[in-house]
Design an enzyme around this catalytic site. Structure first.
Site: not given
Ligand SMILES: CC(C)[C@H](Cc1cn(Cc2ccc(C(=O)O)cc2)nn1)C(=O)N[C@@H](CCCCN)C(=O)O
Ligand SMILES: [Ca+2]
Ligand SMILES: [Zn+2]
Length: 305
Positions: A61, A63, A146-147, A150, A161, A170, A181, A184, A189, A192-193, A199, A225, A230
């Site tokens: 950036d 400034d 969350h990340e 990991h 994993y 997970e 956080d 809730d 949240e 998301y959407t 949600d 998965d 997940h």
């Molecule tokens: C952290 C969290 C915000 C993130 C959320 C997430 C996003 N997705 C993909 C995804 C995409 C679209 C929708 C939909 O409802 O249309 C839902 C889920 N799946 N999980 C998530 O959980 N990401 C995974 C990514 C894993 C990648 C492989 N190691 C993780 O960090 O565990």
């Molecule tokens: Ca939260």
């Molecule tokens: Zn994860």
């Protein structure tokens, strides 16, 4: 040469203003935080410029007012990485994810409309979302936690994993997402959407509301998965919900951190996690404590023996 640590101001994904630890060098400001006791490590944020090359280029950036709309994801990735660093340092005496002050690198604007965020073994990567399913994913502190968790898990328990160890991996990330956080029981949240309020992506208190099981009897055997990591995380997540609701966040985060960093191993399953958490509770509060009994009760209720 006038290189210097500086303090900037930025606008986050949700329009909020926050103070940023930045760096000034050769006429430009960078999202480069040298203020932490990381013995050389830094917190640094880059942009992939909507491509897939990592780590991309440093966010800059002119400034030190990081208020442009295309900087919001950068601002939150950088700010929340600092919040999570401070949490692990102040609450658990852990210096970054490796406990040796490793730099924390984040890249935002990964690809286009990318509805996800991930730890790639070396850094955090965040998509911008498509604006309907997700807003830019660094805009949620529980997602950033969350990340980064990991990375902590990788350097400690090393939970593989896949299958039950993967679901625990997970769950640890979702549970520490809650600890960062705790407003809730939802995850994600804040991003998301964006057009729908209230949600989230997953729920610790009610995993079923997002298609996850919360009892061992409903464990999902699948090859997708990585064995449903997940999906089946709903079971340990529900046990965490019962535990936290019973003993409170302060004791729960001590028990979870000790179990993750002292007792869990790469191949730990749900039953091993129950034992690890009970051992941590015993170490910290005694095996006759109400805390110990609350952990036992939580895992009994989700059907893990
Ligand atoms: C952290 C969290 C915000 C993130 C959320 C997430 C996003 N997705 C993909 C995804 C995409 C679209 C929708 C939909 O409802 O249309 C839902 C889920 N799946 N999980 C998530 O959980 N990401 C995974 C990514 C894993 C990648 C492989 N190691 C993780 O960090 O565990
Ligand atoms: Ca939260
Ligand atoms: Zn994860």
């Amino acid at each position: 040469v006038t290189d210097a640590a500086t303090t900037g101001r930025g606008t986050g994904v949700n329009g909020d203003t926050k103070t940023l630890n930045t760096y000034f060098s050769n006429g430009t400001y960078y999202l480069y935080d040298t203020t932490k006791p990381m013995s050389g490590g830094v917190i640094q944020t880059a942009t992939a410029q909507n491509r897939s090359t990592l780590p991309g280029v440093y966010s800059t950036d002119a400034d030190n007012a990081w208020t442009a709309s295309n900087q919001r994801a950068d601002v939150d990735a950088h700010y929340y990485a600092g919040v999570v660093y401070d949490y692990y340092y102040n609450t658990h005496n852990r210096n970054s994810y490796d406990n040796r002050g490793a730099s924390i690198t984040s890249t935002v604007h990964y690809q286009t409309n990318y509805n996800n965020a991930f730890w790639n073994g070396s850094q955090m990567v965040y998509g911008d979302g498509d604006g309907t399913t997700f807003a830019p994913l660094s805009g949620a502190l529980d997602v950033v936690a969350h990340e980064i968790t990991h990375a902590v898990t990788e350097r400690t328990a090393g939970l593989q994993y896949q299958n039950q160890s993967g679901a625990l991996n997970e769950s640890m990330s979702d549970v520490f997402g809650y600890f960062l956080d705790p407003n809730d029981w939802l995850l994600g949240e804040d991003v998301y959407t964006p057009k729908v309020s209230g949600d989230g992506l997953r729920s610790l208190s009610n995993p079923e509301s997002y298609g996850q099981p919360s009892t061992m009897s409903n464990y999902v055997n699948t090859t997708s998965d990585n064995g449903g990591v997940h999906i089946n995380s709903g079971i340990p997540n529900k046990a965490a919900y019962y535990t936290i609701s019973s003993i409170g966040k302060a004791q729960a985060e001590k028990i979870y951190y000790r179990a993750l960093t002292t007792y869990l191993t790469p191949t730990s399953n749900f039953s091993n996690a129950k034992s690890a958490l009970l051992q941590a509770a015993s170490d910290l509060y005694g095996s006759n404590s109400s805390t110990y009994n609350a952990v036992k009760s939580a895992w009994d209720r989700v059907g893990v023996n």
